[in-house]
Write an enzyme that holds these catalytic residues in place. Structure first.
Site, PDB file in Angstrom:
ATOM      1  N   LYS A 153       0.875  -1.091  -0.132  1.00 58.50           N
ATOM      2  CA  LYS A 153      -0.108   0.019   0.126  1.00 58.50           C
ATOM      3  C   LYS A 153       0.803   1.196  -0.131  1.00 58.50           C
ATOM      4  O   LYS A 153       2.073   1.205   0.338  1.00 58.50           O
ATOM      5  CB  LYS A 153      -0.891   0.110   1.175  1.00 58.50           C
ATOM      6  N   ASP A 240      -2.166   6.981   4.712  1.00 55.36           N
ATOM      7  CA  ASP A 240      -1.197   6.087   5.417  1.00 55.36           C
ATOM      8  C   ASP A 240      -1.903   4.928   6.140  1.00 55.36           C
ATOM      9  O   ASP A 240      -1.771   3.873   6.098  1.00 55.36           O
ATOM     10  CB  ASP A 240      -0.355   6.751   6.287  1.00 55.36           C
ATOM     11  N   HIS A 245      -5.542   0.659   6.120  1.00 53.20           N
ATOM     12  CA  HIS A 245      -6.004  -0.353   7.444  1.00 53.20           C
ATOM     13  C   HIS A 245      -7.221   0.003   7.830  1.00 53.20           C
ATOM     14  O   HIS A 245      -7.910  -1.038   8.348  1.00 53.20           O
ATOM     15  CB  HIS A 245      -4.772   0.019   8.311  1.00 53.20           C
TER      16      HIS A 245
END
Ligand code: BG6
Length: 479
Positions: A153, A240, A245
């Site tokens: 990612k 991020d 996530h």
């Protein structure tokens, strides 16, 4: 006559099982980069130690002019950092090679592929734009049949680039052979959500808008930038952590029960719930917040202003804390706010999902001291389950007391990277992000990125070592 009512069959979803082929090759593109040493190789070391992937050949490649010796030192250090020094790991290390190459050049890639025998896994440990160029070059020369691709990612830099990368990858290998990595999906505590939700009778019937007031998914860290400006300053907390996530955690928490844990079913359920997810009231201004840390102290460690960290460009206005409120517009969840928040350099580590239940329909007169609703907490570090309840505790039996039932989730066999690597070696994409899901995750955050770019949401500041900015979107995260 007696009639016996047959009990409903208890079905615990089965996981796809495939046999790992022998003598695979792992080709790491970007092998001299930070990610390879910090996360990929330690995860690989732990996986190898279990005896999985017998006879693996490991080839590292990157721009840096390293020789085999230099590369083997890196592999050895990474393996040693997780105690992976058994016979399997040593055999892989001894055999391992480094090829200096431009991973975006057709000629160099052709040369690299010639060296790769047997079934092949290519790991792109590269920034998204370099990954796209490298994949484009591979698409022009082709890869051996059966090749699996692992991509770090962020997948693309926005929805459009994620879509064109998906289209490109589809010309290289079938979707089941593309492993888009989100290492949170390899965390045993995140995977515990599956057991907790679907192997118990008591939670699932109340996980819906009738009984739940709100859901918080929080990931606050005491770590600051840690020398990662080259990557982080271009990403920020939203990309991020949240776009990747935390949306994956939301999907596992909010999806409907899949009949099995086979890749097609689990990933289908996640995609379904993410397609129904959007910003609260479709308004990025009221449903998002951003902030960055200023100088401060955490556990006796002094952190500078984020903007004074080496490599940071203050003009970018990168946030180190992001908060979003989302709605999951399904029959089950409509009207329940999901707040996702992640911040760096905060006072304490806070990594958990908290489900806050609505108040009971009525607390009987005469029962005093009702203050807090019930809460179910799933901790991602410490890995702990908690259930906050009101009970008639000690002392006056008519006065309510608060109690927390806790249980520790034991550690998983493998670290998260080891778990996602295992999926690729076994050809099982269950724990990787499907192409359409990667695009959905960009779709969800894009209005926020646009509003931030337009300056419609102020960039707040918080001292490093504090709880974050004072005012919060939906009130404080439950303590
Ligand atoms: C990474 C992010 O993907 O996840 C980091 O880039 C973050 O900024 C990390 O610190 C958190 O994951 P873990 O496994 O360290 O809890």
């Amino acid at each position: 006559m007696t009639t016996s009512v047959p009990s409903a069959p208890t079905t615990v979803p089965a996981r796809s099982s495939t046999v790992a082929p022998a003598r695979q090759t792992l080709l790491v593109l970007g092998a001299s980069g930070d990610l390879t040493g910090r996360l990929l190789l330690p995860g690989l070391g732990r996986l190898l130690a279990t005896g999985a992937v017998p006879g693996l050949r490991l080839i590292g490649s990157g721009m840096d002019d390293w020789d085999d010796e230099r590369w083997r030192r890196r592999v050895a250090d990474s393996f040693a950092s997780v105690g992976a020094d058994g016979p399997h790991e040593t055999a892989v290390l001894r055999d391992s090679r480094y090829v200096s190459a431009d991973v975006t050049s057709e000629d160099d890639l052709r040369r690299l592929l010639r060296d790769c025998a047997g079934p092949l896994v290519i790991f792109f440990a590269l920034p998204p734009l370099v990954t796209a160029r490298s994949a484009a070059a591979l698409a022009r020369i082709g890869v051996p049949p059966g090749t699996r691709l692992m991509l770090e990612k962020p997948f693309g830099v926005d929805r459009v680039s994620a879509r064109s990368l998906n289209e490109l990858l589809a010309t290289l290998v079938p979707e089941e052979q593309v492993h888009r990595i989100d290492h949170f999906l390899g965390k045993s505590t995140v995977l515990n959500l599956l057991g907790l939700r679907f192997a118990n009778r008591i939670f699932e019937p109340v996980l819906n808008a009738t009984h739940v007031a709100c859901v918080d998914i929080v990931f606050d860290e005491t770590l600051g930038l840690e020398g990662r400006a080259g990557y982080y300053d271009g990403a920020g907390a939203l990309i991020d952590m949240v776009q990747s996530h935390l949306l994956q955690v939301l999907a596992l928490l909010a999806m409907d029960p899949p009949p099995t844990l086979r890749a097609s079913e689990l990933r289908g359920r996640k995609a379904q719930v993410l397609r129904a997810t959007r910003l609260w009231a479709d308004d990025p201004v009221t449903a998002s917040r951003r902030a960055r840390y200023a100088a401060g102290e955490i556990d006796g460690r002094r952190l500078p202003n984020y903007t004074d960290e080496p490599g940071v460009d203050p003009a970018r206005g990168t946030e180190t804390l992001a908060e979003l409120v989302l709605t999951v517009d399904t029959w089950r969840w409509a009207g329940v706010p999901f707040r996702l928040r992640s911040g760096k350099a905060t006072a304490g580590v806070r990594k958990e999902a908290i489900i806050t239940f609505k108040q009971p329909a009525r607390v009987p007169d005469g029962l005093t001291g009702y203050e807090h609703p019930d809460r179910l907490r799933i901790g991602f570090g410490p890995d702990r389950l908690g259930l906050d309840l009101n009970i008639n505790g000690p002392g006056d039996p008519f006065d309510l007391d608060r109690v927390r039932l806790t249980a520790d989730f034991g550690p998983g066999d493998l670290p998260a990277y080891g778990e996602v690597l295992r999926g690729a070696f076994e050809g099982d994409p269950t724990l990787s992000v499907r192409g359409d899901v990667a695009e959905e995750c960009w779709r969800i955050v894009e209005p926020v990125l646009a509003a931030w770019r337009a300056g419609a949401v102020p960039l707040q500041e918080y001292p490093a070592g504090s709880a974050g900015p004072d005012d919060t979107l939906l009130g404080p995260v439950p303590g």
